[in-house]
Design a protein around this motif. Structure first.
Motif, PDB file in Angstrom:
ATOM      1  N   LEU A  48      -0.142  11.065  -6.114  1.00  0.00           N
ATOM      2  CA  LEU A  48      -1.269  10.776  -7.004  1.00  0.00           C
ATOM      3  C   LEU A  48      -1.272  11.710  -8.223  1.00  0.00           C
ATOM      4  N   GLY A  49      -0.470  12.756  -8.142  1.00  0.00           N
ATOM      5  CA  GLY A  49      -0.409  13.718  -9.251  1.00  0.00           C
ATOM      6  C   GLY A  49      -1.702  14.509  -9.417  1.00  0.00           C
ATOM      7  N   PRO A  58     -15.365   2.302   6.005  1.00  0.00           N
ATOM      8  CA  PRO A  58     -14.631   1.112   5.554  1.00  0.00           C
ATOM      9  C   PRO A  58     -13.822   1.354   4.274  1.00  0.00           C
ATOM     10  N   ASP A  59     -14.304   2.238   3.384  1.00  0.00           N
ATOM     11  CA  ASP A  59     -13.530   2.536   2.176  1.00  0.00           C
ATOM     12  C   ASP A  59     -12.719   3.811   2.327  1.00  0.00           C
ATOM     13  N   GLY A  60     -12.864   4.430   3.476  1.00  0.00           N
ATOM     14  CA  GLY A  60     -12.183   5.715   3.663  1.00  0.00           C
ATOM     15  C   GLY A  60     -11.039   5.610   4.639  1.00  0.00           C
ATOM     16  N   ILE A  61     -11.069   6.518   5.601  1.00  0.00           N
ATOM     17  CA  ILE A  61      -9.984   6.610   6.579  1.00  0.00           C
ATOM     18  C   ILE A  61     -10.381   5.811   7.819  1.00  0.00           C
ATOM     19  N   PRO A  62      -9.528   4.890   8.264  1.00  0.00           N
ATOM     20  CA  PRO A  62      -9.872   4.108   9.456  1.00  0.00           C
ATOM     21  C   PRO A  62      -9.910   4.966  10.721  1.00  0.00           C
ATOM     22  N   GLU A  63     -10.800   4.609  11.646  1.00  0.00           N
ATOM     23  CA  GLU A  63     -10.858   5.340  12.917  1.00  0.00           C
ATOM     24  C   GLU A  63      -9.746   4.893  13.854  1.00  0.00           C
ATOM     25  N   ALA A  64      -9.410   3.609  13.780  1.00  0.00           N
ATOM     26  CA  ALA A  64      -8.397   3.096  14.712  1.00  0.00           C
ATOM     27  C   ALA A  64      -6.990   3.281  14.145  1.00  0.00           C
ATOM     28  N   PHE A  65      -6.077   3.625  15.024  1.00  0.00           N
ATOM     29  CA  PHE A  65      -4.623   3.640  14.770  1.00  0.00           C
ATOM     30  C   PHE A  65      -4.188   4.784  13.857  1.00  0.00           C
ATOM     31  N   GLU A  66      -2.878   5.012  13.893  1.00  0.00           N
ATOM     32  CA  GLU A  66      -2.379   6.181  13.174  1.00  0.00           C
ATOM     33  C   GLU A  66      -2.369   5.949  11.669  1.00  0.00           C
ATOM     34  N   LEU A  67      -2.312   7.047  10.947  1.00  0.00           N
ATOM     35  CA  LEU A  67      -2.307   6.970   9.483  1.00  0.00           C
ATOM     36  C   LEU A  67      -0.877   6.980   8.969  1.00  0.00           C
ATOM     37  N   ASP A  68      -0.721   6.778   7.667  1.00  0.00           N
ATOM     38  CA  ASP A  68       0.539   7.031   6.991  1.00  0.00           C
ATOM     39  C   ASP A  68       0.188   7.484   5.583  1.00  0.00           C
ATOM     40  N   SER A  69       1.185   7.877   4.824  1.00  0.00           N
ATOM     41  CA  SER A  69       0.878   8.474   3.516  1.00  0.00           C
ATOM     42  C   SER A  69       0.246   7.452   2.569  1.00  0.00           C
ATOM     43  N   GLY A 116      -7.473   8.039  -3.408  1.00  0.00           N
ATOM     44  CA  GLY A 116      -7.625   7.436  -4.727  1.00  0.00           C
ATOM     45  C   GLY A 116      -9.024   6.864  -4.921  1.00  0.00           C
ATOM     46  N   ARG A 117      -9.523   6.174  -3.901  1.00  0.00           N
ATOM     47  CA  ARG A 117     -10.861   5.588  -3.991  1.00  0.00           C
ATOM     48  C   ARG A 117     -11.929   6.678  -4.069  1.00  0.00           C
ATOM     49  N   PHE A 118     -11.809   7.694  -3.217  1.00  0.00           N
ATOM     50  CA  PHE A 118     -12.857   8.717  -3.158  1.00  0.00           C
ATOM     51  C   PHE A 118     -12.903   9.558  -4.431  1.00  0.00           C
ATOM     52  N   PHE A 119     -11.718   9.945  -4.927  1.00  0.00           N
ATOM     53  CA  PHE A 119     -11.687  10.809  -6.106  1.00  0.00           C
ATOM     54  C   PHE A 119     -11.580  10.002  -7.405  1.00  0.00           C
ATOM     55  N   VAL A 136      -9.176   7.966  -8.614  1.00  0.00           N
ATOM     56  CA  VAL A 136      -7.893   8.144  -9.299  1.00  0.00           C
ATOM     57  C   VAL A 136      -7.122   6.836  -9.146  1.00  0.00           C
ATOM     58  N   PRO A 137      -6.490   6.348 -10.215  1.00  0.00           N
ATOM     59  CA  PRO A 137      -5.708   5.117 -10.043  1.00  0.00           C
ATOM     60  C   PRO A 137      -4.560   5.315  -9.045  1.00  0.00           C
ATOM     61  N   VAL A 138      -4.355   4.316  -8.199  1.00  0.00           N
ATOM     62  CA  VAL A 138      -3.338   4.421  -7.149  1.00  0.00           C
ATOM     63  C   VAL A 138      -2.226   3.425  -7.411  1.00  0.00           C
ATOM     64  N   GLU A 139      -1.029   3.947  -7.517  1.00  0.00           N
ATOM     65  CA  GLU A 139       0.129   3.051  -7.612  1.00  0.00           C
ATOM     66  C   GLU A 139       0.691   2.890  -6.215  1.00  0.00           C
ATOM     67  N   THR A 140       0.794   1.666  -5.747  1.00  0.00           N
ATOM     68  CA  THR A 140       1.370   1.472  -4.418  1.00  0.00           C
ATOM     69  C   THR A 140       2.592   0.582  -4.535  1.00  0.00           C
ATOM     70  N   PRO A 141       3.538   0.762  -3.628  1.00  0.00           N
ATOM     71  CA  PRO A 141       4.709  -0.124  -3.663  1.00  0.00           C
ATOM     72  C   PRO A 141       4.263  -1.545  -3.338  1.00  0.00           C
ATOM     73  N   THR A 142       5.009  -2.499  -3.828  1.00  0.00           N
ATOM     74  CA  THR A 142       4.680  -3.880  -3.489  1.00  0.00           C
ATOM     75  C   THR A 142       5.527  -4.272  -2.288  1.00  0.00           C
ATOM     76  N   PRO A 143       4.902  -4.291  -1.108  1.00  0.00           N
ATOM     77  CA  PRO A 143       5.711  -4.626   0.069  1.00  0.00           C
ATOM     78  C   PRO A 143       6.097  -6.098   0.059  1.00  0.00           C
ATOM     79  N   LEU A 144       7.243  -6.360   0.605  1.00  0.00           N
ATOM     80  CA  LEU A 144       7.661  -7.751   0.740  1.00  0.00           C
ATOM     81  C   LEU A 144       7.010  -8.266   2.018  1.00  0.00           C
ATOM     82  N   SER A 145       7.007  -9.561   2.188  1.00  0.00           N
ATOM     83  CA  SER A 145       6.432 -10.014   3.451  1.00  0.00           C
ATOM     84  C   SER A 145       7.430 -10.837   4.240  1.00  0.00           C
ATOM     85  N   ALA A 146       7.428 -10.580   5.544  1.00  0.00           N
ATOM     86  CA  ALA A 146       8.342 -11.271   6.441  1.00  0.00           C
ATOM     87  C   ALA A 146       7.793 -12.668   6.716  1.00  0.00           C
TER      88      ALA A 146
END
Lengths: 205, 618
Positions: B261-262, B325-336, B344-347, B349-359
């Protein structure tokens, strides 16, 4: 050049295969080679329920990356030991991903039991080629048989990845990694399998 | 020499988190290790079992987690450093011991590893065991990497010994099963001889002793808080106005997310490695230095509650957020990526995310399955033939839980280790249906025996099928009290399942080899008739895990099976037995069923069900 650019930001390598294919050993092989080369490396695996013929996924991150796991769309490289699992893992990849794919299917028992159909391998490969920056598809089983043991197909895939030289690891470090992780009686066959894969990878690097 | 015993001080190894824990304990001169295996903790006890003799460490595969903790605490109370490790739900089993061991304490250091499994990779739930530390007032360290796991084990022994209280090392799957670079330290030499000093008014917890120890525990906690305040594992980084609090593996996701996020120069990150007791003063200073705070952690809002608590005590009104709901989920593990989006939402800051492909959506699933030749499949097949759809099938935890999948579908209820037999007793009293429960041999010893005694006491009308494959298969073939195959060959079991069952008062006990389908079904027919008289019946379905037998005894497979031209394509083999060695193919020439010879294990069960299947010698 591409390699250098990628390594500055780190490199995320996603592995997927079927229980029994040696996916975790292949993952360790890549990790150990990177360590021998002096790169900063972290690996993540799932044991237990994930085996027993199910999907086995693991990951390696190299360079200045702290997170051990790969989120959706974050894999820079995918090593797939089975074509159905390659296409299933597409969500981990992005348009710039490089993939090495073993083209020999292992049909899940759900297909035998009539739950769904195994996709046409040619279609799978075309799908991957359309979606990803580079796809190296190879019959790792035939190459492994040529090397002396079909079970070394995982080494063929690792070799092809090494041959692509996306990861800045020298040939000697790869060979040292094979020797470190396998008992001496398996060195020859695995080194041959690795070399066959390496040549296939280098040819398209 | 085992690689974890390398004297190469300063050398670097690529170690699994669990191996790093072993190395840390060895560097701390651990003398006694006990555990019941459970993913993701199993490699700890397995590693110790392999190197114990060489290292002079007493290693025990305990019958369950409670026993492992009691066993290990006896060593620690006698001055020998000890360790016990378990998966998160294992601490539920050991909780009775744990809660009062915190009162009584230890003499030499004792480390309890609790391995949580966010995302339930190999578990029945994803409970957050950090609350156990809080509930028991026991210090807790939370590593993020294998290197840190090793360092924290060493620190845990120091803390435990100094305060005479066990120390919890709380890991998650991504620490246990992560492999990272670990720098080796010194291995001490010489083992410690245990010594016990009689001291009943501190070691025998009757109410008057417990009252005194309760006050001592609270006193110890004051000292532990000071340890936490100055712990090198609790640290502040950065000096920006945006506060982030995190711990364990989440700290790694935060590091990547902040960089991507820089916002490195805008944030102050409080990374906590000692998360019980909390370093309240450190947290207070941090809260006073930032203008808003975001908490990043997996599972429950454990840190978040502490942050809110501290802010309230200090009368600070700054915005605090984390789970939501806009923060960190309670269920399941996190990732970066999840962390990056939430930050990004809380502070803002614009968030650039990769565009995942879909299977593609319609891919055939590949769930884990019972192996070809697995005797559990044969047992399930026969029980289903005799008891059918009418019976209720409580099951238990092990490879055989996979019997819930089609086509066998022989699992109706499961909550925890040992629940098969106890719930069967309950079902039998309120339902007018046959009740047939399944439990593995290792699970039977772990927590099935008590339920069986209960069922006999209350004369419950149940059939308990003990799936005796001679090992703890699911977690990697660990031994248990009833094993009869070892590296040295076949041996008499120390504790025989059949004798235990008879000893529990069961009158109707039958032993079958499930790979003999006809005899097994005949035995089941007889049991079904006998059950009309009421009471408990036990069927011990005994056949070794083929993977284990082959590994231990080196037995060679002599035969594979083939489908001959006599096959009439009824597909019963696929729709009823579901052995993964069977393949159904359709091409221009029509359809056919065949057996993949490289997968076939030669168990011969299919050949007993179908005349078209014939053996082929190898």
């Amino acid at each position: 050049m591409t390699t250098q650019k990628r390594m500055d930001a780190g490199l995320r390598i996603f592995f997927t295969g079927v229980g029994g294919q040696g996916t975790l050993l292949a993952t360790r092989m890549v990790g150990e080679a990177a360590l021998i080369q002096g790169l900063n490396v972290t690996m993540s695996e799932i044991h237990g329920m994930a085996q027993r013929g199910g999907v086995v996924e693991s990951s390696i991150v190299v360079g200045d990356i702290a997170s051990p796991i790969i989120a959706d769309g974050q894999a820079d490289v995918m090593l797939a030991f089975e074509p159905l699992e390659a296409i299933r893992a597409l969500g981990k990849c992005h348009a710039g991903t490089t993939a090495v794919v073993n083209t020999v299917p292992i049909v899940p028992f759900t297909v035998a039991a009539g739950q769904g159909q195994y996709p046409d391998v040619q279609d799978v490969l075309e799908d991957l080629q359309e979606s990803l920056a580079k796809v190296v598809a190879l019959d790792a089983v035939t190459l492994a048989r040529e090397a002396g043991n079909v079970r070394a197909a995982n080494m063929v895939v690792v070799g092809a990845f090494a041959g692509l030289q996306v990861l800045p690891v020298e040939r000697s470090a790869w060979e040292e990694s094979v020797r470190r992780l396998l008992p001496p009686k398996l060195h020859d066959v695995n080194e041959r399998a690795f070399a066959l894969g390496f040549d296939a990878g280098r040819a398209v690097a | 020499m085992h690689e974890l015993l390398s004297p190469d001080k300063g050398g670097k190894r690529l170690l699994l988190g669990n191996e790093a824990i072993i190395r840390g304990a060895l560097e701390a001169n651990v003398g006694f290790v006990a555990a019941y295996p459970g993913t993701p903790s199993s490699e700890i006890i397995d590693g110790f079992a392999r190197l114990g003799d060489e290292a002079g460490v007493e290693v025990e595969y305990s019958v369950n987690e409670k026993v492992s903790m009691e066993s290990a605490c006896a060593a620690a109370i006698s001055g020998v450093r000890s360790l016990c490790s378990m998966k998160h739900v294992g601490l539920n089993v050991a909780a009775d011991a744990f809660m009062t061991l915190a009162y009584v304490g230890v003499k030499a250091g004792m480390v309890i590893v609790t391995a949580d499994d966010p995302s339930l990779h190999s578990s029945q739930n994803e409970q957050d065991n950090r609350f156990y530390a809080k509930m028991a007032h026991v210090p807790m360290l939370e590593p993020a990497t294998p290197q840190q796991a090793k360092e924290m084990v060493l620190a845990a022994y120091e803390i435990s010994e100094k305060f005479r209280i066990p120390c919890l090392l709380r890991t998650t799957t991504r620490v246990n099963h992560c492999r990272g670079v670990v720098e080796l330290g010194d291995l001490p030499s010489g083992s410690v001889q245990g010594e016990f000093q009689r001291d009943p008014f501190n070691l025998v917890v009757v109410p008057m002793v417990g009252r005194k120890l309760r006050l001592q525990l609270l006193e110890k906690e004051k000292g532990l808080r000071e340890v936490s305040e100055s712990s090198p594992f609790n640290r502040l980084e950065g000096s920006g106005p945006w506060g982030i609090v995190t711990s364990g593996v989440s700290a790694l996701y935060v590091r990547d997310a902040v960089r991507e996020l820089g916002i490195e120069d805008k944030v102050t990150v409080l990374t906590l490695g000692m998360t019980y007791p909390m370093p309240e003063r450190l947290m207070g200073r941090f809260l006073q230095s930032v203008d808003r705070v975001f908490v990043v952690e997996e599972l429950e809002p454990y840190l978040e509650e502490a942050v809110r608590n501290t802010a309230q005590k200090l009368g600070l009104g700054l915005p605090i957020s984390g789970k939501g709901p806009d923060g960190i989920p309670e269920a399941f593990e996190l990732d970066s990526l999840k962390v990056k989006k939430a930050l990004g939402r809380f502070f803002d800051v614009p968030v650039e995310t990769p565009t995942p492909l879909s299977a593609p959506q319609d891919l055939p699933p590949r769930p884990p399955n019972l192996c070809p030749g697995c005797p559990h499949r044969a047992t399930y097949y026969s029980v289903k033939k005799i008891f059918g759809e009418e019976a209720v099938y409580p099951t238990d935890i092990g490879c055989y839980t996979l019997g819930l999948l089609p086509p066998l579908q022989m699992a109706d209820f499961l909550i925890c280790m040992g629940s098969s037999v106890s719930t069967a007793g309950g079902f039998s009293r309120v339902l007018d249906r046959p009740v047939v429960a399944f439990i593995g041999d290792s699970t039977f010893f772990h927590s099935g025996m008590t339920g069986l005694v209960n069922a006999v006491t209350h004369n419950r009308n149940i059939l308990l099928v003990i799936l005796d494959n001679g090992t703890t298969a699911m977690t990697g073939h660990q031994p248990h009290p009833g094993v009869s195959i070892t590296a040295a060959g076949r041996v008499e079991p120390r504790v025989d399942v059949e004798q235990v069952v008879r000893g529990c008062g069961v009158q109707r006990v039958t032993v079958v080899n499930p790979l003999n389908v006809k005899k097994t079904q005949a035995a089941l027919e007889k049991i079904r008739e006998e059950m009309k008289e009421g009471g408990v019946s036990v069927l011990i379905s005994r056949s070794p895990c083929p993977l284990f037998e082959r590994r231990m005894l080196g037995t060679k497979q002599r035969v594979v099976f083939q489908v001959t031209d006599a096959c009439d394509l009824c597909r019963d083999c696929l729709s009823q037995l579901g052995c993964p060695a069977f393949v159904w193919e359709r091409d221009a020439g029509g359809e056919c069923v065949r057996i993949n010879e490289t997968l076939c294990n030669g168990c011969a069960v299919c050949a007993q069900l179908c005349d078209a299947v014939k053996p082929k010698k190898l």
